[in-house]
Design a protein around this motif. Structure first.
Motif, PDB file in Angstrom:
ATOM      1  N   ASN A  83       4.884   1.305  -9.405  1.00 34.24           N
ATOM      2  CA  ASN A  83       4.811   1.907  -8.078  1.00 34.24           C
ATOM      3  C   ASN A  83       3.419   2.288  -7.864  1.00 34.24           C
ATOM      4  OD1 ASN A  83       5.768   4.183  -8.928  1.00 34.24           O
ATOM      5  ND2 ASN A  83       7.711   3.647  -8.955  1.00 34.24           N
ATOM      6  N   ASN A  84       3.139   2.743  -6.163  1.00 33.06           N
ATOM      7  CA  ASN A  84       2.256   3.218  -6.066  1.00 33.06           C
ATOM      8  C   ASN A  84       2.399   4.901  -6.001  1.00 33.06           C
ATOM      9  OD1 ASN A  84       3.904   2.992  -4.007  1.00 33.06           O
ATOM     10  ND2 ASN A  84       1.662   3.510  -2.292  1.00 33.06           N
ATOM     11  N   GLN A  85       0.920   5.322  -7.108  1.00 33.25           N
ATOM     12  CA  GLN A  85       1.017   6.995  -6.591  1.00 33.25           C
ATOM     13  C   GLN A  85       0.206   7.068  -6.065  1.00 33.25           C
ATOM     14  OE1 GLN A  85       3.347   8.175  -8.714  1.00 33.25           O
ATOM     15  NE2 GLN A  85       4.871   7.046  -9.122  1.00 33.25           N
ATOM     16  N   GLU A  86       0.036   8.797  -4.937  1.00 31.51           N
ATOM     17  CA  GLU A  86      -1.184   8.737  -3.991  1.00 31.51           C
ATOM     18  C   GLU A  86      -1.294  10.138  -4.435  1.00 31.51           C
ATOM     19  OE1 GLU A  86       0.619   7.773  -0.526  1.00 31.51           O
ATOM     20  OE2 GLU A  86      -0.336   5.948  -0.755  1.00 31.51           O
ATOM     21  N   ASN A  87      -2.387  10.836  -3.645  1.00 33.30           N
ATOM     22  CA  ASN A  87      -2.460  12.072  -4.331  1.00 33.30           C
ATOM     23  C   ASN A  87      -3.518  12.299  -2.888  1.00 33.30           C
ATOM     24  OD1 ASN A  87      -4.757  13.606  -5.576  1.00 33.30           O
ATOM     25  ND2 ASN A  87      -3.272  14.054  -6.583  1.00 33.30           N
TER      26      ASN A  87
ATOM     27  N   TYR B  87       1.513  10.166   1.274  1.00 32.14           N
ATOM     28  CA  TYR B  87       0.719   9.901   2.970  1.00 32.14           C
ATOM     29  C   TYR B  87       0.700   9.036   3.252  1.00 32.14           C
ATOM     30  CZ  TYR B  87      -0.758  13.814  -0.083  1.00 32.14           C
ATOM     31  OH  TYR B  87      -0.484  15.723  -0.697  1.00 32.14           O
ATOM     32  N   SER B  88       0.905   7.701   2.934  1.00 34.14           N
ATOM     33  CA  SER B  88       0.684   6.569   3.860  1.00 34.14           C
ATOM     34  C   SER B  88       2.197   6.397   4.215  1.00 34.14           C
ATOM     35  CB  SER B  88       0.240   5.430   2.984  1.00 34.14           C
ATOM     36  OG  SER B  88       1.231   5.045   1.578  1.00 34.14           O
ATOM     37  N   GLY B  89       3.564   6.364   3.448  1.00 36.68           N
ATOM     38  CA  GLY B  89       4.269   5.889   4.010  1.00 36.68           C
ATOM     39  C   GLY B  89       4.318   4.651   3.279  1.00 36.68           C
TER      40      GLY B  89
ATOM     41  N   ILE C 291       3.619  -8.704   0.931  1.00 37.47           N
ATOM     42  CA  ILE C 291       1.923  -8.138   0.750  1.00 37.47           C
ATOM     43  C   ILE C 291       0.819  -8.722  -0.246  1.00 37.47           C
ATOM     44  CG2 ILE C 291       3.331  -6.692  -1.616  1.00 37.47           C
ATOM     45  CD1 ILE C 291       1.853  -4.571  -1.101  1.00 37.47           C
ATOM     46  N   SER C 292      -0.259  -8.549   0.010  1.00 37.53           N
ATOM     47  CA  SER C 292      -0.813  -8.838  -0.745  1.00 37.53           C
ATOM     48  C   SER C 292      -2.135  -7.825  -1.067  1.00 37.53           C
ATOM     49  CB  SER C 292      -2.226  -9.807   0.139  1.00 37.53           C
ATOM     50  OG  SER C 292      -2.780 -10.938  -0.232  1.00 37.53           O
ATOM     51  N   PRO C 293      -1.897  -7.901  -2.890  1.00 34.63           N
ATOM     52  CA  PRO C 293      -2.795  -7.012  -3.652  1.00 34.63           C
ATOM     53  C   PRO C 293      -4.456  -6.943  -3.027  1.00 34.63           C
ATOM     54  CG  PRO C 293      -1.538  -8.745  -5.305  1.00 34.63           C
ATOM     55  CD  PRO C 293      -1.652  -9.474  -3.464  1.00 34.63           C
ATOM     56  N   CYS C 294      -4.613  -5.904  -3.103  1.00 32.01           N
ATOM     57  CA  CYS C 294      -6.260  -5.508  -2.525  1.00 32.01           C
ATOM     58  C   CYS C 294      -7.004  -5.810  -3.705  1.00 32.01           C
ATOM     59  CB  CYS C 294      -6.595  -3.104  -2.784  1.00 32.01           C
ATOM     60  SG  CYS C 294      -6.540  -2.940  -4.116  1.00 32.01           S
ATOM     61  N   GLY C 295      -8.380  -5.820  -3.490  1.00 31.20           N
ATOM     62  CA  GLY C 295      -9.105  -6.738  -4.275  1.00 31.20           C
ATOM     63  C   GLY C 295      -9.831  -5.888  -5.384  1.00 31.20           C
TER      64      GLY C 295
ATOM     65  N   LEU D  65      -3.610   5.308  -6.476  1.00 34.65           N
ATOM     66  CA  LEU D  65      -3.221   3.885  -7.424  1.00 34.65           C
ATOM     67  C   LEU D  65      -2.055   2.993  -6.960  1.00 34.65           C
ATOM     68  CD1 LEU D  65      -5.521   3.198  -9.409  1.00 34.65           C
ATOM     69  CD2 LEU D  65      -4.044   3.438 -11.253  1.00 34.65           C
ATOM     70  N   CYS D  66      -3.147   1.864  -6.717  1.00 34.19           N
ATOM     71  CA  CYS D  66      -1.621   1.143  -6.233  1.00 34.19           C
ATOM     72  C   CYS D  66      -1.233   0.720  -7.654  1.00 34.19           C
ATOM     73  CB  CYS D  66      -2.800  -0.067  -6.663  1.00 34.19           C
ATOM     74  SG  CYS D  66      -3.588  -0.257  -4.778  1.00 34.19           S
ATOM     75  N   ALA D  67      -0.364   0.275  -7.073  1.00 35.29           N
ATOM     76  CA  ALA D  67       0.841  -0.110  -7.415  1.00 35.29           C
ATOM     77  C   ALA D  67       0.887  -0.765  -8.965  1.00 35.29           C
ATOM     78  CB  ALA D  67       3.129  -0.993  -6.622  1.00 35.29           C
TER      79      ALA D  67
ATOM     80  N   HIS E 157       4.979   2.219   0.332  1.00 33.64           N
ATOM     81  CA  HIS E 157       6.224   2.426  -0.541  1.00 33.64           C
ATOM     82  C   HIS E 157       6.114   0.543  -1.311  1.00 33.64           C
ATOM     83  CE1 HIS E 157       7.926   6.726   0.122  1.00 33.64           C
ATOM     84  NE2 HIS E 157       7.969   5.314   0.907  1.00 33.64           N
ATOM     85  N   VAL E 158       5.217   0.327  -2.235  1.00 34.56           N
ATOM     86  CA  VAL E 158       4.933  -0.689  -3.161  1.00 34.56           C
ATOM     87  C   VAL E 158       5.166  -0.433  -4.833  1.00 34.56           C
ATOM     88  CG1 VAL E 158       3.186  -2.637  -3.682  1.00 34.56           C
ATOM     89  CG2 VAL E 158       2.638  -0.617  -2.256  1.00 34.56           C
ATOM     90  N   GLY E 159       6.167  -1.582  -4.448  1.00 36.94           N
ATOM     91  CA  GLY E 159       6.728  -1.434  -6.475  1.00 36.94           C
ATOM     92  C   GLY E 159       6.267  -3.130  -7.110  1.00 36.94           C
TER      93      GLY E 159
HETATM   94  N1  THU Z   1      -1.093  -0.184  -1.571  1.00 36.38           N
HETATM   95  C1  THU Z   1      -0.760  -0.826  -3.672  1.00 36.38           C
HETATM   96  O1  THU Z   1       0.237   0.216  -4.417  1.00 36.38           O
HETATM   97  N2  THU Z   1      -0.559  -2.311  -3.723  1.00 36.38           N
HETATM   98  C2  THU Z   1      -1.336  -2.785  -3.067  1.00 36.38           C
HETATM   99  O2  THU Z   1      -1.522  -4.195  -2.791  1.00 36.38           O
HETATM  100  C3  THU Z   1      -2.276  -2.628  -1.523  1.00 36.38           C
HETATM  101  C4  THU Z   1      -1.782  -1.346  -1.294  1.00 36.38           C
HETATM  102  C5  THU Z   1      -0.671   1.050  -1.753  1.00 36.38           C
HETATM  103  C6  THU Z   1      -1.912   1.682  -1.892  1.00 36.38           C
HETATM  104  C7  THU Z   1      -1.670   3.381  -1.330  1.00 36.38           C
HETATM  105  O3  THU Z   1      -0.552   4.335  -1.937  1.00 36.38           O
HETATM  106  C8  THU Z   1      -0.783   2.395  -0.514  1.00 36.38           C
HETATM  107  O4  THU Z   1       0.211   1.523  -0.701  1.00 36.38           O
HETATM  108  C9  THU Z   1      -1.292   2.338   1.541  1.00 36.38           C
HETATM  109  O5  THU Z   1      -2.570   1.487   1.333  1.00 36.38           O
END
Ligand code: THU
Length: 162
Positions: free
Chosen positions: A60-64, A40-42, A108-112, A71-73, A44-46
Motif C-alpha cells: 500500500n502507499n506509504q506517506e511521509n 496526509y492525503s487520506g 484509480i490510474s497509476p501515476c507517471g 511512495l505509491c502502493a 488509501h491505495v492497495g
Molecule cells: N498514490 C498511489 O499509491 N498510487 C497511485 O496510483 C496514485 C497515488 C498515492 C500517493 C499518495 O500517498 C496518495 O496516493 C495521494 O496522491
C-alpha cells in the motif's frame, strides 16, 4: 504523416463479473489498502500482484511528512517483489483505492512514475503484466499491458546494461 496509437480495455461494473482468481487478487489489494500509511492525503491505495508461481503479494502507499519521500502502493509493491523474487515474472497487478474524502466512482490510474517503473519490469520479462484498476464503488478496468499505460515511453540504447 499522422500516426495513431490506440489500445482497448475491458470495463466491469463489479469484480463479481470477473474470474474468481481476479476477484481474489482484487480482494487482496482491498485488504492491503486498509493498512496504508496515508495520514496526509487520506487517499488509501492497495496493490497486489500475481507472481508466476501463483503467489499473491500486496502492499500500500506509504506517506511521509517530507512529502516527496512518500511512495505509491504500486512502487512499494514492485520494489518489494523485485528485491525478494527477482527471478519471478509478474503476471498481473490489481490496484484499488478508498479516500477519507468521499467515494470514488472511477478506477484509480497509476501515476507517471509508477508507470515508468512497472514498464521497465514488464520489458525485462517475456510476458505482459495485466492491469486491473478498481474504483472503491466497484467499477474495474482491465488492461492487457503496462505498455498501454505509457505509449511512446522513454527508451534508449545509450544507457548500457551491466
Ligand atoms: N498514490 C498511489 O499509491 N498510487 C497511485 O496510483 C496514485 C497515488 C498515492 C500517493 C499518495 O500517498 C496518495 O496516493 C495521494 O496522491
Amino acid at each position: 504523416m499522422k500516426k495513431t496509437i490506440s489500445f482497448s480495455y475491458n470495463s466491469y461494473n463489479s469484480p463479481s463479473e470477473m474470474t474468481y482468481s481476479d476477484q481474489q487478487l482484487i480482494a487482496q489489494a482491498e485488504s492491503s489498502l486498509t493498512k496504508a500509511y496515508a495520514i496526509y492525503s487520506g487517499f488509501h491505495v492497495g496493490a497486489s500482484v500475481l507472481l508466476e508461481n501463483g503467489k499473491i503479494m500486496s502492499a500500500n502507499n506509504q506517506e511521509n511528512m517530507a512529502f516527496p519521500s512518500s511512495l505509491c502502493a504500486e512502487r512499494v509493491l514492485m520494489y518489494y517483489c523485485k528485491a525478494n523474487f527477482p527471478e519471478l515474472e509478474i503476471k498481473k497487478i490489481a490496484v484499488t483505492v478508498k479516500s477519507v474524502h468521499g467515494s470514488i466512482s472511477e478506477p484509480i490510474s497509476p501515476c507517471g512514475s509508477c508507470r515508468q517503473v512497472m514498464l521497465e519490469y514488464e520489458q525485462n520479462q517475456n510476458n505482459n503484466i495485466q492491469v486491473l484498476l478498481k474504483a472503491d464503488q466497484g467499477k474495474v478496468y482491465e488492461l492487457e499491458s503496462i505498455n498501454d499505460l505509457l505509449p511512446l515511453s522513454f527508451k534508449t540504447d545509450v544507457l548500457k546494461r551491466y
